[in-house]
Design a protein around this motif. Structure first.
Motif, mmCIF file in Angstrom:
data_model
loop_
_atom_site.group_PDB
_atom_site.id
_atom_site.type_symbol
_atom_site.label_atom_id
_atom_site.label_comp_id
_atom_site.label_asym_id
_atom_site.label_seq_id
_atom_site.Cartn_x
_atom_site.Cartn_y
_atom_site.Cartn_z
ATOM 1 N N LEU A 33 4.271 10.676 -6.297
ATOM 2 C CA LEU A 33 5.307 11.200 -7.204
ATOM 3 C C LEU A 33 4.705 11.601 -8.529
ATOM 4 C CD1 LEU A 33 8.222 8.663 -6.455
ATOM 5 C CD2 LEU A 33 8.021 11.056 -5.715
ATOM 6 N N ARG A 34 3.752 10.775 -9.014
ATOM 7 C CA ARG A 34 3.137 11.111 -10.290
ATOM 8 C C ARG A 34 2.327 12.409 -10.204
ATOM 9 N NH1 ARG A 34 -1.872 8.291 -13.025
ATOM 10 N NH2 ARG A 34 -1.752 9.261 -15.065
ATOM 11 N N GLU A 35 1.523 12.592 -9.146
ATOM 12 C CA GLU A 35 0.716 13.793 -8.988
ATOM 13 C C GLU A 35 1.583 15.028 -8.759
ATOM 14 O OE1 GLU A 35 -2.492 14.420 -9.291
ATOM 15 O OE2 GLU A 35 -2.806 12.334 -9.960
ATOM 16 N N ARG A 36 2.680 14.836 -8.058
ATOM 17 C CA ARG A 36 3.579 15.961 -7.795
ATOM 18 C C ARG A 36 4.187 16.476 -9.092
ATOM 19 N NH1 ARG A 36 8.824 16.004 -3.699
ATOM 20 N NH2 ARG A 36 9.383 18.209 -4.107
ATOM 21 N N ALA A 37 4.547 15.557 -9.942
ATOM 22 C CA ALA A 37 5.114 15.984 -11.236
ATOM 23 C C ALA A 37 4.067 16.725 -12.055
ATOM 24 C CB ALA A 37 5.636 14.752 -12.002
ATOM 25 N N PHE A 79 0.833 -1.229 0.000
ATOM 26 C CA PHE A 79 0.000 0.000 0.000
ATOM 27 C C PHE A 79 0.857 1.264 0.000
ATOM 28 C CE2 PHE A 79 -2.203 3.300 2.397
ATOM 29 C CZ PHE A 79 -3.307 3.488 1.558
ATOM 30 N N ALA A 80 1.937 1.201 0.873
ATOM 31 C CA ALA A 80 2.828 2.369 0.935
ATOM 32 C C ALA A 80 3.566 2.564 -0.366
ATOM 33 C CB ALA A 80 3.831 2.188 2.084
ATOM 34 N N THR A 81 3.944 1.461 -1.007
ATOM 35 C CA THR A 81 4.679 1.591 -2.272
ATOM 36 C C THR A 81 3.788 2.187 -3.341
ATOM 37 O OG1 THR A 81 6.037 -0.312 -1.669
ATOM 38 C CG2 THR A 81 5.968 0.330 -4.013
ATOM 39 N N ILE A 82 2.563 1.689 -3.420
ATOM 40 C CA ILE A 82 1.639 2.220 -4.439
ATOM 41 C C ILE A 82 1.304 3.674 -4.171
ATOM 42 C CG2 ILE A 82 -0.693 1.972 -5.402
ATOM 43 C CD1 ILE A 82 -0.473 -1.044 -4.856
ATOM 44 N N LEU A 83 1.087 4.036 -2.880
ATOM 45 C CA LEU A 83 0.764 5.401 -2.532
ATOM 46 C C LEU A 83 1.907 6.353 -2.847
ATOM 47 C CD1 LEU A 83 -1.466 7.118 -1.283
ATOM 48 C CD2 LEU A 83 -0.435 6.751 0.963
#
Length: 823
Positions: free
Chosen positions: A64-68, A55-59
């Motif tokens: 990172l994707r949303e931040r970019a 869960f932590a890895t997926i989150l």
């Protein structure tokens, strides 16, 4: 910023990752449950740890994707912000590139002001945002009202406008309003340099265009044909009168077809005159609206060609011919007149004279036909000794010839050496020159002189009479009034000169004699229409007591003679007898009143004396005790009052009988005043009245009756104390004024109204004025009598609430003579 919006976007891949992690945990838990040899508790923990890790890895991957993505969004917004800032800076630069103000109104109606508010500055008052929309504070009133109305229409109906307004200090501002994006926008820009010149030129051009339109409209309304030609002689403009005269229908058609009003020879002649510099008008014959007319044509060269106007003088020529015929008839008429007539032109040359003129001066006809100058004729007449004798003929001649420059006709009288008298009228002609009228009035002057002498003798005779005399004509107007008449009725000479009507004279006379009936009879005698005119006799009573017996007698010429006789003396004798009888009756009544008052005033003190005397004489009382002493005091006061009254009555009786004589001696003023004050001291203390003495130490003495002077001061002080309130003061002043001694007694009491002052010196006139003071009313009467016996006078000044001032003036100039006579 990225975390704020992540929860709304976990419905897709993020949700799938979380769901996958949950399924992994379930599978791990199931494997743990089915794995042999492991403890169930450890298997569950391990499965949970694996699920959390996934869960932590997926989150983390999702973050990172949303931040970019948000970083790219922020970069885009920063670029747009930088571009907007650049645009804003450029807009500020554009707005500040010249003095201007931009005002916008949003949907709520609130104005937003941007720009240079310095254009609203007014002298020492700097510009401000608050003054921008207050147009009346920095614009001229007319422009401020117009701009207010334009802004109101812009905000209310979206009407755009552009206008030029002016500030109170002479600057020019362009105001432009329009609706942009549903908002109202007002732009105020100060015009300077070329733009201002352009606006002014545009305004001048518009004003010039309006002026040309007005001039064209005016030229279209005049009846004279007016036209304009180009340099090549082509018709470029014409008014309506030109089109009508050329029978071209309208002005546009006349210009289009080149319709000509003048013939070619007339146009060529006008061109030749212009080329030679001629500026006069050219008289030609032309066909105007189908009729042959005579025109005065004037053409003037301009930079663009020529302009011309034609004036129809056909009627003028006809009038001129008629005038010439009329002048010939007038000449024949003037030649038959007995009055000598001579006409001179502007150059002072003789242009006409009638037969009477030749006969009057007996001049050579050939000389007159040679059109001599006016000065030459005067010189010829002087040499023949036919003009009035003058010590300075040159100045007299200049005065005669000055009539050529006069604006109005001048009338003079010439007394010729042969005894004739001429009435000379010099009338300037409007076109220049002069017309002389010589009228022989010798016979008339002689008759008028004799008539004036007779009238003057008659006037002087009547004017020297002591009896008032007046003559009224048949029209009821005053023709003559002698000096006695004008003086008795106070009629000014200016009124006599205008010959007033009998009604006006009666209106003036009635101010002195108001009785109506006698004047009605006089008016009827002067203006009445009766078959037989009769005389009138009546009596007039003037306001000053003068009595006049008036008589109105008709004259043969229809006039009326009005005379007055002063009968005042005889009337006064009758009146004196009547007044004497009335005076005797009043004296009798006064005597009765005097006896009545005396008997009343004597009765009361005597009653007190008798009563207290009986008590003192009663042996039952014994020795005097305090009450007995009080009775004794009453006896003394009553006795003193009775004595004063009796003395006053005796003094008045002596004065009336003329038997009182003054015992003149040298009286010391300070000692006399002190004696009078001592007599009133007890009353001053009892009434709580302060006494102030204003007597100079060196006032000295004067010759008088000391006893009467003390009595005068005592009576005045008694009145002052009696009419003063407790706490007030009475002032006694003494001074020498030249040849007079002035004694004044001043109080601060109630004062007296005018109606009381008018009777204050009358005998037995007593008025308490609301105070406790009582008296028989003899004090001031005795004071006035004593002062007048000394040759002085007494004055009293008082008003309600202001106290009373009594002033006694005694003469001291002839004191030594009086004293010597007394010794």
């Amino acid at each position: 910023m990225g975390f704020g919006r992540t929860p709304r976007r976990l419905g897709g891949r993020a949700g799938a990752g979380i769901l996958g992690g949950a399924l992994g945990l379930a599978a791990a838990a199931q494997a743990a449950e089915t794995a042999p040899g492991l403890h169930a508790h450890n298997a569950v923990g391990f499965a949970v740890l694996i699920g959390l890790t996934i869960f932590a890895t997926i989150l983390s991957l999702l973050y990172l994707r949303e931040r970019a993505r948000w970083a790219r969004r922020e970069h885009t917004l920063n670029a747009e912000l930088a571009e907007l800032r650049g645009a804003h800076d450029r807009a500020d630069l554009l707005l500040g590139s010249e003095p201007q103000i931009v005002v916008t109104w949003d949907s709520r109606g609130e104005p937003l002001v941007e720009g240079d508010v310095g254009i609203t500055a007014d002298g020492a008052r700097p510009g401000s945002v608050r003054r921008v929309l207050a147009f009346g504070s920095w614009l001229v009133p007319a422009d401020a009202a117009a701009l207010d109305a334009a802004v109101e229409n812009l905000r209310g109906r979206g009407e755009r406008f552009r206008r030029t307004v002016h500030t109170l200090h002479g600057r020019t501002v362009e105001a432009q309003g329009q609706a942009v994006g549903g908002q109202a926008l007002l732009r105020l820009r100060e015009l300077t340099g070329e733009r201002r010149e352009l606006v002014e030129l545009r305004a001048n051009l518009e004003e010039t265009r309006h002026g040309l339109d007005a001039l064209s409209g005016l030229l279209d309304t005049i009846p004279q044909p007016v036209w304009r030609r180009s340099r090549d002689g082509r018709l470029t403009w014409a008014n309506a009168a030109y089109a009508a005269a050329a029978e071209a229908g309208d002005a546009a058609r006349a210009v289009r077809e080149g319709a000509e009003l003048l013939e070619r020879t007339a146009r060529e002649e006008a061109e030749r005159r212009r080329s030679r510099g001629g500026a006069g008008s050219l008289r030609v014959s032309a066909v105007v609206a189908g009729a042959r007319r005579t025109l005065d044509v004037t053409e003037v060269a301009t930079e663009a060609g020529t302009v011309g106007i034609a004036v129809d003088v056909s009627e003028l020529e006809s009038v001129r011919a008629d005038l010439q015929r009329q002048m010939d008839a007038n000449v024949r008429t003037l030649d038959q007149l007995p009055t000598a007539v001579a006409m001179f032109d502007a150059r002072q040359r003789l242009i006409f004279h009638n037969a009477a003129y030749r006969q009057l001066w007996d001049l050579d006809p050939a000389f007159l036909e040679g059109r001599p100058l006016d000065g030459e004729i005067l010189d010829t007449l002087r040499n023949a000794r036919k003009l009035p004798e003058q010590a300075d003929f040159r100045s007299w001649k200049a005065g005669v010839l000055a009539a050529y420059r006069a604006a109005e006709a001048q009338e003079t009288w010439w007394h010729l050496p042969d005894g004739r008298t001429l009435r000379v009228l010099a009338d300037p002609n409007p076109q220049g020159g002069l017309t002389y009228l010589f009228e022989d009035v010798s016979e008339r002057v002689h008759l008028e002189s004799r008539y004036n002498v007779l009238m003057q003798v008659q006037s002087e005779t009547l004017d020297t009479l002591r009896e008032p005399v007046a003559v009224f004509g048949t029209d009821g107007r005053l023709k003559f009034a002698n000096r006695a008449f004008t003086q008795i009725w106070r009629i000014g000479p200016e009124m006599v000169e205008v010959q007033p009507h009998i009604d006006q004279v009666i209106a003036v006379c009635r101010t002195l004699s108001p009785a109506e009936e006698p004047w009605a009879q006089i008016r009827e005698a002067v203006t009445g229409l009766v078959d037989a005119r009769r005389g009138l006799a009546c009596r007039l009573a003037l306001a000053d007591g003068t009595m006049l017996d008036c008589a109105a007698e008709p004259l043969p010429d229809g006039a009326t003679l009005l005379t007055h006789i002063d009968v005042t003396a005889s009337v006064n004798v009758e009146r004196a007898l009547t007044d004497k009888n009335d005076a005797l009756e009043r004296t009798t009544r006064l005597r009765d009143e005097f006896v009545h008052h005396v008997s009343y005033e004597l009765r009361s003190p005597l009653t007190n004396i008798i009563g207290f005397t009986e008590l003192l004489g009663d042996e039952t009382v014994g020795a005097l005790n305090p009450r007995q002493r009080e009775y004794a005091d009453h006896i003394m006061r009553s006795s003193a009052a009775l004595l004063v009254i009796i003395n006053d009555i005796l003094d008045l009786a002596s004065i009336d009988a003329g038997s009182m004589e003054l015992t003149r001696e040298r009286v010391d003023v300070q000692t006399t005043i002190a004696a009078a004050v001592r007599g009133i001291g007890d009353r001053l203390a009892e009434a709580d009245i302060a006494l102030v003495l204003d007597v100079p130490p060196d006032i000295g003495t004067f010759v008088a009756d000391g006893k009467r002077v003390r009595q005068i001061l005592f009576n005045l002080l008694s009145n002052a104390v009696g009419f003063s309130a407790p706490g007030q003061q009475v002032r006694v002043c003494a001074r020498k004024d030249g040849e007079s001694l002035v004694l004044e007694v001043i109080d601060q009491g109630r004062g007296m109204p005018p109606e009381v002052m008018a009777r204050v010196f009358e005998r037995f006139e007593s008025n308490t004025l609301g105070t406790r003071h009582r008296g028989v009313g003899l004090g001031l009467s005795i004071v006035r009598s004593f002062v007048e016996l000394h040759g002085g006078r007494i004055d009293i000044a008082s008003s309600p609430g202001s106290g009373t001032r009594v002033t006694c003036t005694f003469p001291v100039g002839d004191g030594e003579a009086h004293l010597a006579a007394a010794e």
